[in-house]
Design a protein around this motif. Structure first.
Motif, mmCIF file in Angstrom:
data_model
loop_
_atom_site.group_PDB
_atom_site.id
_atom_site.type_symbol
_atom_site.label_atom_id
_atom_site.label_comp_id
_atom_site.label_asym_id
_atom_site.label_seq_id
_atom_site.Cartn_x
_atom_site.Cartn_y
_atom_site.Cartn_z
ATOM 1 N N ALA A 107 37.452 35.946 26.078
ATOM 2 C CA ALA A 107 37.317 36.954 27.141
ATOM 3 C C ALA A 107 36.695 35.978 28.426
ATOM 4 C CB ALA A 107 36.232 37.946 26.823
ATOM 5 N N THR A 108 36.135 35.052 28.484
ATOM 6 C CA THR A 108 35.608 34.358 29.632
ATOM 7 C C THR A 108 36.801 33.534 30.297
ATOM 8 O OG1 THR A 108 33.414 34.235 28.531
ATOM 9 C CG2 THR A 108 33.955 32.757 30.405
ATOM 10 N N GLU A 109 37.617 33.145 29.358
ATOM 11 C CA GLU A 109 38.804 32.479 29.894
ATOM 12 C C GLU A 109 39.702 33.104 30.748
ATOM 13 O OE1 GLU A 109 40.448 30.162 26.623
ATOM 14 O OE2 GLU A 109 38.698 28.920 26.337
ATOM 15 N N ILE A 110 40.073 34.536 30.290
ATOM 16 C CA ILE A 110 41.012 35.108 30.971
ATOM 17 C C ILE A 110 40.569 36.047 32.000
ATOM 18 C CG2 ILE A 110 42.290 35.269 28.742
ATOM 19 C CD1 ILE A 110 41.666 38.145 28.244
ATOM 20 N N LYS A 111 38.938 36.235 32.111
ATOM 21 C CA LYS A 111 38.549 37.006 33.159
ATOM 22 C C LYS A 111 38.895 36.927 34.458
ATOM 23 C CE LYS A 111 34.256 36.496 34.251
ATOM 24 N NZ LYS A 111 34.291 36.363 36.036
ATOM 25 N N PRO A 112 39.148 35.556 34.860
ATOM 26 C CA PRO A 112 39.769 35.302 36.211
ATOM 27 C C PRO A 112 41.326 35.911 36.485
ATOM 28 C CG PRO A 112 38.521 33.411 35.303
ATOM 29 C CD PRO A 112 38.972 34.284 34.271
ATOM 30 N N PHE A 113 41.877 36.195 35.543
ATOM 31 C CA PHE A 113 43.093 36.928 35.684
ATOM 32 C C PHE A 113 43.209 38.339 35.954
ATOM 33 C CE2 PHE A 113 43.794 32.731 33.765
ATOM 34 C CZ PHE A 113 44.474 32.349 34.256
ATOM 35 N N LEU A 114 41.896 39.010 35.642
ATOM 36 C CA LEU A 114 41.803 40.461 35.803
ATOM 37 C C LEU A 114 41.501 40.980 36.918
ATOM 38 C CD1 LEU A 114 40.438 40.756 32.320
ATOM 39 C CD2 LEU A 114 42.795 40.872 32.817
ATOM 40 N N GLN A 115 41.837 41.837 37.380
ATOM 41 C CA GLN A 115 41.399 42.527 38.816
ATOM 42 C C GLN A 115 40.049 42.953 38.668
ATOM 43 O OE1 GLN A 115 44.171 45.672 39.862
ATOM 44 N NE2 GLN A 115 45.782 44.146 40.193
#
Length: 361
Positions: A107-115
């Motif tokens: 979840a932490t790794e993909i968070k930057p790709f989420l709005q």
């Protein structure tokens, strides 16, 4: 904040055949608890007929029944069905926190790709029922995300000192072992910048089979070798505490049958005993009650959180403190066997904290 759940799949294979089958242990567990297939079907959001067909498929695959139906008396698991359920509960108790850590990393790794990017509080703490309850309530809070990693007290304080987390869990025993716990954590605490938040107390002790058939009353009773013991992993704070207790009683670990057999959580050691694979373990009372074990209290631990003063003044952390002080959280903690709120949410300087714990206050 996005929440990810990683769940294991129990797929059974036969060497002589490419055939495999997936067993939904949650269905069997619900039948074991309620004695009703309808309840298991509702819990799994499946039809009664579909669940019954699954049970027949599983029984045909293994060649033995998993469920017995009794006219007018509902259904019950066979001995084999119960064994599968126990295997699932042990697995969940053992791997649950590790799977949560892996899910949180993703979840932490993909968070930057989420709005949507809510304020995220990074929490490093040893696994426990009160911490899990806090996380559960925080997940309901809009605009706040929780990045929770389960680590030992020593590692969590090191993480805070290195800037790897915002909130660090710390637990200290009351009584004669208090001084050792303080000595271990003192080097990681920064009196200038750190603040300590009171959280809960929890009861620690021996968990034994219901009825205590081996008449275990205290730690020395483990040393005669009659009781099969299951221990915590060497990196856990509970294992450190148990080793300190053995030393204080002058007990040699090698005299304890199974002291080298380890599991990774309070629930995992409790499940190990409840399944009949051991006779005793050491941990929190809540785990004993969860698995229907008897509990022999040994001591009380105080659980705290530590954070930087600068973080304490942020809006997300102020909301965490408000939640800790709130009625819903207090009622949730009071409902956990062996747990009690203890000035929950009160903030102390490091000097105030050390003065309090030195005196046992």
């Amino acid at each position: 904040m996005l929440r990810i759940t990683i769940e294991p799949v129990w797929r059974f294979h036969k060497e002589e055949s490419p055939q495999s089958i997936v067993v939904m242990l949650g269905v069997l567990s619900e039948i074991g608890k309620t004695g009703k297939i309808t309840s298991a079907a509702n819990d799994a959001h499946l039809s009664y007929r579909h669940v019954w067909n699954l049970i027949e498929q599983w029984s045909d695959f293994f060649g033995v029944p998993l469920v017995e139906t009794r006219r007018g008396k509902g259904s019950r698991l066979t001995a084999f069905g119960e064994k599968l359920v126990w295997a699932g509960e042990r697995m969940q108790a053992r791997l649950g926190p590790q799977l949560e850590n892996l899910a949180q990393e993703l979840a932490t790794e993909i968070k930057p790709f989420l709005q949507q990017r809510p304020s995220v509080i990074r929490v490093h703490a040893s696994h426990g029922f009160a911490v899990a309850k806090l996380r559960e309530l925080l997940d309901r809070e809009p605009g706040i995300g929780v990045d929770l990693r389960y680590v030992s007290s020593q590692y969590s304080l090191a993480s805070l000192a290195q800037g790897a987390c915002d909130l660090s869990g710390l637990h200290l025993p009351r009584g004669e072992l208090r001084a050792q716990g303080i000595l271990a954590c003192r080097e990681w605490l920064d009196p200038r910048h750190d603040r300590v938040i009171s959280f809960v107390t929890r009861e620690m002790g021996l968990m034994v089979k219901r009825g205590n058939p081996l008449d275990i009353r205290a730690l020395p009773d483990l040393a005669d070798g009659k009781a099969r013991f299951v221990n915590r992993d060497h990196d856990s704070g509970t294992r450190l505490l148990f080793d300190q207790l053995l030393a204080s009683h002058g007990l040699d670990e090698t005299r304890i049958n199974g002291a080298q057999q380890i599991e990774f959580t309070h629930a995992a050691v409790a499940a190990y005993v409840a399944s009949g694979m051991a006779d005793a373990c050491f941990g929190v009372e809540a785990a004993a009650r969860q698995f229907g074990l008897d509990f022999i209290r040994v001591l009380t631990e105080d659980y705290f959180f530590v954070c930087r003063q600068s973080f304490l003044d942020t809006e997300p952390m102020r909301r965490v403190i408000e939640l800790m002080k709130g009625r819903e959280f207090h009622e949730a903690i009071a409902a956990l066997p062996g747990y009690q709120p203890a000035e929950t949410g009160s903030v102390h300087t490091v000097r105030e904290f050390l003065d309090r714990v030195d005196t046992g206050a």
